[in-house]
Design an enzyme around this catalytic site. Structure first.
Site, PDB file in Angstrom:
ATOM      1  N   SER A 277      -3.544  -7.634   0.382  1.00 53.60           N
ATOM      2  CA  SER A 277      -4.817  -7.460   1.110  1.00 53.60           C
ATOM      3  C   SER A 277      -6.009  -7.424   0.153  1.00 53.60           C
ATOM      4  O   SER A 277      -7.035  -8.081   0.392  1.00 53.60           O
ATOM      5  CB  SER A 277      -4.780  -6.196   1.985  1.00 53.60           C
ATOM      6  OG  SER A 277      -4.401  -5.070   1.239  1.00 53.60           O
ATOM      7  N   HIS A 307       4.026  -6.237   3.540  1.00 52.46           N
ATOM      8  CA  HIS A 307       2.875  -5.464   3.039  1.00 52.46           C
ATOM      9  C   HIS A 307       2.598  -4.319   4.033  1.00 52.46           C
ATOM     10  O   HIS A 307       3.475  -3.500   4.282  1.00 52.46           O
ATOM     11  CB  HIS A 307       1.702  -6.437   2.842  1.00 52.46           C
ATOM     12  CG  HIS A 307       0.499  -5.867   2.150  1.00 52.46           C
ATOM     13  ND1 HIS A 307       0.533  -4.764   1.340  1.00 52.46           N
ATOM     14  CD2 HIS A 307      -0.812  -6.266   2.156  1.00 52.46           C
ATOM     15  CE1 HIS A 307      -0.678  -4.509   0.868  1.00 52.46           C
ATOM     16  NE2 HIS A 307      -1.512  -5.397   1.366  1.00 52.46           N
ATOM     17  N   HIS A 353       9.052  -2.332  -4.384  1.00 52.23           N
ATOM     18  CA  HIS A 353       7.630  -2.588  -4.655  1.00 52.23           C
ATOM     19  C   HIS A 353       7.481  -3.727  -5.653  1.00 52.23           C
ATOM     20  O   HIS A 353       8.353  -3.928  -6.501  1.00 52.23           O
ATOM     21  CB  HIS A 353       6.935  -1.326  -5.202  1.00 52.23           C
ATOM     22  CG  HIS A 353       5.452  -1.369  -5.028  1.00 52.23           C
ATOM     23  ND1 HIS A 353       4.615  -1.910  -5.972  1.00 52.23           N
ATOM     24  CD2 HIS A 353       4.667  -0.973  -4.006  1.00 52.23           C
ATOM     25  CE1 HIS A 353       3.374  -1.833  -5.537  1.00 52.23           C
ATOM     26  NE2 HIS A 353       3.368  -1.279  -4.333  1.00 52.23           N
ATOM     27  N   ARG A 362       2.274   8.200  -3.698  1.00 46.38           N
ATOM     28  CA  ARG A 362       1.737   8.335  -2.332  1.00 46.38           C
ATOM     29  C   ARG A 362       2.847   8.813  -1.392  1.00 46.38           C
ATOM     30  O   ARG A 362       2.584   9.485  -0.402  1.00 46.38           O
ATOM     31  CB  ARG A 362       1.154   6.996  -1.860  1.00 46.38           C
ATOM     32  CG  ARG A 362       0.003   6.488  -2.722  1.00 46.38           C
ATOM     33  CD  ARG A 362      -0.429   5.092  -2.332  1.00 46.38           C
ATOM     34  NE  ARG A 362       0.640   4.117  -2.539  1.00 46.38           N
ATOM     35  CZ  ARG A 362       0.562   2.825  -2.242  1.00 46.38           C
ATOM     36  NH1 ARG A 362      -0.553   2.340  -1.714  1.00 46.38           N
ATOM     37  NH2 ARG A 362       1.567   2.001  -2.468  1.00 46.38           N
ATOM     38  N   ASP A 408       4.875   3.550   2.574  1.00 51.64           N
ATOM     39  CA  ASP A 408       5.155   3.337   4.000  1.00 51.64           C
ATOM     40  C   ASP A 408       6.419   4.044   4.477  1.00 51.64           C
ATOM     41  O   ASP A 408       6.621   4.202   5.681  1.00 51.64           O
ATOM     42  CB  ASP A 408       5.285   1.831   4.271  1.00 51.64           C
ATOM     43  CG  ASP A 408       4.002   1.099   3.933  1.00 51.64           C
ATOM     44  OD1 ASP A 408       2.936   1.601   4.326  1.00 51.64           O
ATOM     45  OD2 ASP A 408       4.060   0.056   3.261  1.00 51.64           O
TER      46      ASP A 408
END
Ligand code: NMX
Ligand code: MLT
Length: 472
Positions: A277, A307, A353, A362, A408
């Site tokens: 993105s 993504h 990743h 995260r 995620d």
């Protein structure tokens, strides 16, 4: 030159970090001095000439320094590891994870202003940090919150454009349509059409980016309420900060959910420049497409399952595990389900990743949030079990470079806990957050006069001939 704030609750960390300014990416600590300190735009105005000179010097003194070799694998392998662009707002280390302007997530949690004493950072603070490289004061953050609120009104045609789509359209399609409809108001496009000098490109870009960031929560919550709540919209609450107001407009007012939204937006803002993105936003912006066009393009990349859509896929996958095995899933059943997913040719969403080689920080900070606020939640417990079960299996596969969970893998169960259970909507939340990173860098792209992005491509025949000649 570094300024030091007076002694506050976080002053020890701040002064330690100020002393280590070079190792921490040159983050600066700003003393409140005058009313103009509250104005983000005038702060940028001061910083831009300094950074333009820095770039000029870098080019003239080091322009010919080699940054490594490109090999055929890199060309065929999605450009992994190839340094190919400038991205000022954040930098990703494969082992340690993301640093925003030199600050890790735990450091941001310590030093950025919060709404609640000892609580999660306000994303407006991170936006300030991304744009200026300086940790803002609470007053600066409050002023930015108010500025965003003042810019947040959305023209009626945007809602009409969304309404023209079937309600069954994917939330990301509806959201991006809203962003494209917002483009009608682009200040950059108007100024460019009138004939704006290159030195001033950053100014209407700044206006567009701030307007865009401000208008995304009403547009995104409209999409949510349209699809999942019979179209009953909720008015903004002007007393709230950016994240809390967004949560409120979605229909979630639990104070813990407001804290979650502050953390969620903060950690999703930026992940250096090479992710799909961010890279797309930067690439499209390099053609001098305005920030709305650039960001809409970025969102279309975010909507892919490898993504940003992975956050949707994770919750749907977790729910499918429970559907198949019942709620008391055992470790063996979980292992079996992971293998079944892999054998059917699918990826395990939320793991792996392109850059990271350790657990995503995260993920870790969301896990800490869960341990603090919802330790008994059954889906959180399942996510914890997956943390034990999935990495050894992915390692056993032998080809996965990073078996550890990414951002995620965790976000869905937290949102689900507070009632935001519609997984198909999750990528929109990622998109709202990502506007801050992509938008900040777009302002700097124009301020630094970065050129049109145009890498070289070659054919297989070209590569074969090149390698043959090299070997001869
Ligand atoms: N499950 C199964 N296989 C995987 C996984 C996974 N989670 N991760 C990597 N692989 C496979 C990958 O498909 C590739 O297989 P093949 O050679 O047959 O094409 C092989 O392992 C090597 O891939 P890597 O070099 O480890 O990973 P790459 O950099 O190509 O891709 C991702 C990175 C993130 C696309 C990949 O790890 C993945 O598909 N993960 C699951 C989807 C996901 O969670 N995406 C979210 C990423 C974070 N975000 O928010 O954007
Ligand atoms: C992101 O936040 O953009 C993802 O982790 C993907 C990436 O960095 O490549």
């Amino acid at each position: 030159m570094a300024f030091f704030r007076g002694l506050t609750a976080v002053s020890r960390l701040r002064s330690r970090m100020a002393n280590e300014a070079t190792t921490l990416g040159g983050v600066r600590w700003l003393q409140m001095q005058s009313a103009s300190d509250l104005d983000l735009r005038s702060q940028l105005q001061e910083l831009i000439p300094e950074q333009q000179d820095r770039l000029k010097k870098l080019k003239s003194e080091h322009g010919k320094v080699q940054l490594g070799n490109i090999n055929v694998d890199m060309v065929l392998g999605g450009m992994r590891g190839m340094i190919g662009m400038l991205w000022e707002t954040s930098l990703l280390d494969p082992e340690e994870g993301i640093r925003f302007r030199g600050l890790s997530i735990p450091e941001c949690q310590k030093v950025l202003p919060t709404a609640v004493e000892g609580g999660e950072p306000l994303p407006e603070g991170l936006l300030w940090l991304l744009l200026t490289g300086k940790v803002p004061t609470k007053e600066q953050v409050n002023s930015l919150s108010k500025e965003l609120l003042a810019r947040s009104s959305v023209p009626a045609h945007v809602y009409k454009a969304i309404d023209a789509l079937p309600v069954t359209a994917h939330p990301m399609t509806q959201f991006t349509t809203g962003v494209m409809a917002l483009q009608v108001e682009s200040e950059f496009q108007k100024a460019y059409d009138k004939g704006l000098s290159k030195a001033k490109f950053w100014e209407p870009t700044y206006e567009d980016v701030l307007n865009l960031i401000a208008r995304l929560p009403p547009v995104a919550s409209y999409v949510y309420r349209r699809i999942f709540k019979d179209g009953k919209s909720i008015e903004a609450d002007n007393a709230l900060d950016y994240a809390a107001n967004f949560s409120h407009m979605l229909g979630f007012d639990d104070p813990k959910m407001l804290e979650l939204m502050r953390l969620y937006i903060t950690i999703h803002t930026d992940h250096e420049g090479g992710n799909v993105s961010a890279h797309t936003g930067h690439l499209v912006g390099s053609a001098l497409s305005d920030p709305y066009l650039s960001f809409a393009a970025a969102l279309n990349g975010l909507a892919g399952p490898l993504h940003g859509l992975a956050n949707q896929e994770v919750l749907l996958w977790i729910k499918s595990v429970i559907e198949e095995t019942g709620s008391g899933v055992t470790t063996d059943q979980l292992k079996e389900y992971v293998w079944k997913t892999l054998k059917s040719g699918k990826v395990v969403p939320g793991f792996g990743h392109g850059v990271l080689r350790k657990t995503d920080p995260r993920y870790s900070c969301q896990r800490e949030f869960a341990l603090k606020h919802l330790p008994e939640d059954p889906l959180f417990q399942l996510v914890s079990k997956l943390y034990e079960v999935v990495p050894p299996i992915l390692t056993e596969l032998g080809k996965v470079k990073n078996p550890w969970p990414n951002v995620d893998a965790h976000s869905g169960v937290l949102l689900n806990h507070f009632g935001l259970s519609e997984a198909r909507y999750y990528t929109v939340l990622f998109g709202v957050s990502r506007s801050m990173g992509i938008g900040s860098q777009l302002i700097w792209d124009r301020a630094l006069g970065l050129p049109l992005e145009r890498p070289k491509s070659v054919t297989m025949e070209w590569l074969e001939n090149y390698c043959k000649n090299k070997a001869a």
